[in-house]
Design a protein around this motif. Structure first.
Motif, PDB file in Angstrom:
ATOM      1  N   ILE A  66       0.852  -1.188   0.000  1.00 37.37           N
ATOM      2  CA  ILE A  66       0.000   0.000   0.000  1.00 37.37           C
ATOM      3  C   ILE A  66       0.888   1.238   0.000  1.00 37.37           C
ATOM      4  O   ILE A  66       1.672   1.446   0.924  1.00 37.37           O
ATOM      5  N   ILE A  67       0.768   2.038  -1.057  1.00 31.42           N
ATOM      6  CA  ILE A  67       1.571   3.254  -1.193  1.00 31.42           C
ATOM      7  C   ILE A  67       0.718   4.451  -0.774  1.00 31.42           C
ATOM      8  O   ILE A  67      -0.342   4.687  -1.348  1.00 31.42           O
ATOM      9  N   THR A  68       1.172   5.182   0.239  1.00 29.91           N
ATOM     10  CA  THR A  68       0.421   6.333   0.726  1.00 29.91           C
ATOM     11  C   THR A  68       0.731   7.570  -0.111  1.00 29.91           C
ATOM     12  O   THR A  68       1.724   7.627  -0.836  1.00 29.91           O
ATOM     13  N   LYS A  69      -0.117   8.568   0.004  1.00 25.17           N
ATOM     14  CA  LYS A  69       0.013   9.781  -0.797  1.00 25.17           C
ATOM     15  C   LYS A  69       1.182  10.632  -0.329  1.00 25.17           C
ATOM     16  O   LYS A  69       1.492  10.696   0.860  1.00 25.17           O
ATOM     17  N   LYS A  70       1.835  11.291  -1.289  1.00 28.27           N
ATOM     18  CA  LYS A  70       2.911  12.236  -1.008  1.00 28.27           C
ATOM     19  C   LYS A  70       2.489  13.617  -1.493  1.00 28.27           C
ATOM     20  O   LYS A  70       1.732  13.748  -2.460  1.00 28.27           O
ATOM     21  N   ASN A  71       3.002  14.626  -0.827  1.00 29.50           N
ATOM     22  CA  ASN A  71       2.641  15.993  -1.203  1.00 29.50           C
ATOM     23  C   ASN A  71       3.281  16.387  -2.515  1.00 29.50           C
ATOM     24  O   ASN A  71       4.479  16.207  -2.711  1.00 29.50           O
ATOM     25  N   LYS A  72       2.479  16.953  -3.420  1.00 26.78           N
ATOM     26  CA  LYS A  72       2.982  17.449  -4.692  1.00 26.78           C
ATOM     27  C   LYS A  72       2.853  18.967  -4.803  1.00 26.78           C
ATOM     28  O   LYS A  72       3.340  19.571  -5.744  1.00 26.78           O
ATOM     29  N   LYS A  73       2.193  19.582  -3.812  1.00 29.10           N
ATOM     30  CA  LYS A  73       2.009  21.029  -3.794  1.00 29.10           C
ATOM     31  C   LYS A  73       2.641  21.608  -2.536  1.00 29.10           C
ATOM     32  O   LYS A  73       2.924  20.891  -1.578  1.00 29.10           O
ATOM     33  N   LYS A  74       2.836  22.924  -2.541  1.00 25.99           N
ATOM     34  CA  LYS A  74       3.410  23.571  -1.360  1.00 25.99           C
ATOM     35  C   LYS A  74       2.483  23.452  -0.161  1.00 25.99           C
ATOM     36  O   LYS A  74       2.942  23.305   0.979  1.00 25.99           O
ATOM     37  N   PHE A  75       1.193  23.522  -0.415  1.00 22.60           N
ATOM     38  CA  PHE A  75       0.221  23.342   0.676  1.00 22.60           C
ATOM     39  C   PHE A  75      -1.046  22.728   0.117  1.00 22.60           C
ATOM     40  O   PHE A  75      -1.509  23.101  -0.963  1.00 22.60           O
ATOM     41  N   SER A  76      -1.575  21.769   0.834  1.00 25.97           N
ATOM     42  CA  SER A  76      -2.822  21.126   0.407  1.00 25.97           C
ATOM     43  C   SER A  76      -3.637  20.762   1.634  1.00 25.97           C
ATOM     44  O   SER A  76      -3.091  20.495   2.717  1.00 25.97           O
ATOM     45  N   MET A  77      -4.948  20.753   1.455  1.00 28.57           N
ATOM     46  CA  MET A  77      -5.856  20.401   2.547  1.00 28.57           C
ATOM     47  C   MET A  77      -7.059  19.666   1.964  1.00 28.57           C
ATOM     48  O   MET A  77      -7.580  20.060   0.926  1.00 28.57           O
ATOM     49  N   GLN A  78      -7.473  18.614   2.629  1.00 29.48           N
ATOM     50  CA  GLN A  78      -8.589  17.809   2.122  1.00 29.48           C
ATOM     51  C   GLN A  78      -9.408  17.270   3.291  1.00 29.48           C
ATOM     52  O   GLN A  78      -8.853  16.801   4.294  1.00 29.48           O
ATOM     53  N   ALA A  79     -10.708  17.329   3.159  1.00 32.12           N
ATOM     54  CA  ALA A  79     -11.628  16.762   4.141  1.00 32.12           C
ATOM     55  C   ALA A  79     -12.615  15.874   3.410  1.00 32.12           C
ATOM     56  O   ALA A  79     -13.048  16.199   2.299  1.00 32.12           O
ATOM     57  N   SER A  80     -12.975  14.759   4.000  1.00 30.87           N
ATOM     58  CA  SER A  80     -13.905  13.836   3.343  1.00 30.87           C
ATOM     59  C   SER A  80     -14.820  13.188   4.373  1.00 30.87           C
ATOM     60  O   SER A  80     -14.476  13.063   5.553  1.00 30.87           O
ATOM     61  N   TYR A  81     -15.984  12.796   3.883  1.00 29.35           N
ATOM     62  CA  TYR A  81     -16.981  12.118   4.716  1.00 29.35           C
ATOM     63  C   TYR A  81     -17.552  10.965   3.911  1.00 29.35           C
ATOM     64  O   TYR A  81     -17.928  11.136   2.746  1.00 29.35           O
ATOM     65  N   SER A  82     -17.590   9.795   4.510  1.00 26.07           N
ATOM     66  CA  SER A  82     -18.092   8.605   3.818  1.00 26.07           C
ATOM     67  C   SER A  82     -19.136   7.920   4.693  1.00 26.07           C
ATOM     68  O   SER A  82     -18.884   7.634   5.873  1.00 26.07           O
ATOM     69  N   TYR A  83     -20.310   7.670   4.105  1.00 24.37           N
ATOM     70  CA  TYR A  83     -21.419   7.048   4.831  1.00 24.37           C
ATOM     71  C   TYR A  83     -21.740   5.715   4.175  1.00 24.37           C
ATOM     72  O   TYR A  83     -22.164   5.670   3.027  1.00 24.37           O
ATOM     73  N   ASP A  84     -21.491   4.641   4.897  1.00 20.53           N
ATOM     74  CA  ASP A  84     -21.744   3.307   4.350  1.00 20.53           C
ATOM     75  C   ASP A  84     -22.217   2.378   5.472  1.00 20.53           C
ATOM     76  O   ASP A  84     -21.643   1.320   5.706  1.00 20.53           O
ATOM     77  N   LEU A  85     -23.259   2.805   6.178  1.00 19.62           N
ATOM     78  CA  LEU A  85     -23.792   1.988   7.278  1.00 19.62           C
ATOM     79  C   LEU A  85     -24.571   0.798   6.730  1.00 19.62           C
ATOM     80  O   LEU A  85     -25.149   0.885   5.644  1.00 19.62           O
ATOM     81  N   PRO A  86     -24.586  -0.339   7.458  1.00 19.56           N
ATOM     82  CA  PRO A  86     -24.040  -0.534   8.807  1.00 19.56           C
ATOM     83  C   PRO A  86     -22.565  -0.892   8.845  1.00 19.56           C
ATOM     84  O   PRO A  86     -22.042  -1.229   9.905  1.00 19.56           O
ATOM     85  N   ILE A  87     -21.882  -0.834   7.696  1.00 20.46           N
ATOM     86  CA  ILE A  87     -20.474  -1.240   7.683  1.00 20.46           C
ATOM     87  C   ILE A  87     -19.601  -0.205   8.373  1.00 20.46           C
ATOM     88  O   ILE A  87     -18.888  -0.520   9.335  1.00 20.46           O
ATOM     89  N   ILE A  88     -19.642   1.058   7.897  1.00 22.00           N
ATOM     90  CA  ILE A  88     -18.751   2.056   8.485  1.00 22.00           C
ATOM     91  C   ILE A  88     -19.169   3.457   8.061  1.00 22.00           C
ATOM     92  O   ILE A  88     -19.730   3.655   6.989  1.00 22.00           O
ATOM     93  N   THR A  89     -18.892   4.427   8.950  1.00 27.57           N
ATOM     94  CA  THR A  89     -18.990   5.852   8.641  1.00 27.57           C
ATOM     95  C   THR A  89     -17.640   6.466   8.948  1.00 27.57           C
ATOM     96  O   THR A  89     -17.091   6.255  10.030  1.00 27.57           O
TER      97      THR A  89
END
Length: 268
Positions: free
Chosen positions: A161-184
């Motif tokens: 599993i390769i994790t993300k690396k920064n390609k910009k001087k500054f970046s910000m990300q927020a996410s929300y995932s709804y998949d009940l009853p498995i996970i939120t």
């Protein structure tokens, strides 16, 4: 009155399409997707132990990209791999979830994050909840023995599993995932890059009420109620061939295991 919508259709291995739909028309809608050609210039690291183009690797390497992960209907890493790659299967036993590749389970598979082996838990299980899908750049999977490079415990294959690396001087990300009853899932990422330094902060919170598909079993439940969250800081310095990587992670997971014996006694 005409109601017009834009329908986006996507599937792993095919090119996405946006189609205009008019609900006032009763005609049957037929949708065809073109196959997506594999990017032979894509860089992979698992097959040879260092970065190389996928066209130059002597071993077939399957790659699940971040775009494919985002388009996937699943949120858990093990579900994404099962959906995207043939002969990769998620199984469940009394010790938790397992990944099998062509019939060989966790004890015969090497799991890595950014090329570093993950230590297995009891019975060879790996807690994939320690890695958030929104922080993954790609997943490289080899469905064959790699004992020469990774040891005798890799006869079933490799999952890197390769994790993300920064390609910009500054970046910000927020996410929300709804998949009940498995996970939120709620996640937040900040990245900063300055000269040869690369910093990343990842925070996520996950919860699930659990569910049971095995009423006949008195030993296990399909998914127990659980809550887990983690905070990960990583600082990477790279200049020429000199690299330093520091990672700090705070991780807590609470699992509320149901006492099925007591439940069945109460029902009686």
């Amino acid at each position: 009155k005409e109601n017009r919508y834009i329908l986006e259709v996507s599937h792993i291995g095919y090119i996405s399409q946006e189609i205009k739909v008019n609900t006032s028309e009763s005609n049957t809608l037929s949708i065809y997707l073109d196959k997506k050609i594999i990017d032979m210039q894509q860089v992979v690291v698992t097959a040879l132990g260092y970065e190389s183009y996928i066209k130059d690797t002597p071993i077939i390497t399957h790659v699940i990209t971040s775009d494919e992960i985002q388009r996937s209907p699943y949120n858990l890493i093990e579900d994404i791999m099962e959906f995207a790659i043939p002969n990769v299967q998620k199984t469940h036993d009394s010790h938790g979830d397992k990944i099998t590749i062509q019939g060989l389970d966790n004890k015969s598979i090497v799991f890595m994050v950014d090329g570093n082996k993950i230590a297995g838990e009891f019975a060879g299980n790996i807690d994939f909840s320690m890695i958030d899908a929104s922080d993954i750049e790609r997943i490289e999977i080899i469905r064959s023995g790699m004992s020469t490079l990774y040891g005798s415990d890799s006869i079933g294959g490799i999952i890197n599993i390769i994790t993300k690396k920064n390609k910009k001087k500054f970046s910000m990300q927020a996410s929300y995932s709804y998949d009940l009853p498995i996970i939120t899932t709620y996640s937040f990422n900040i990245g900063a890059k300055l000269y040869n330094f690369n910093y990343k902060l990842h925070v996520d919170y996950n919860e699930s009420p659990g569910y049971d598909l095995t009423d006949f079993s008195k030993e296990i439940i399909t998914l127990n109620e659980n809550i887990y969250y983690k905070i990960k800081n990583s600082l990477f310095y790279s200049k020429n061939k000199f690299n330093i990587n520091y990672t700090n992670k705070y991780y807590i997971k609470n699992i509320n295991k149901v006492n099925l014996h007591r439940v069945y006694e109460d029902e009686k």
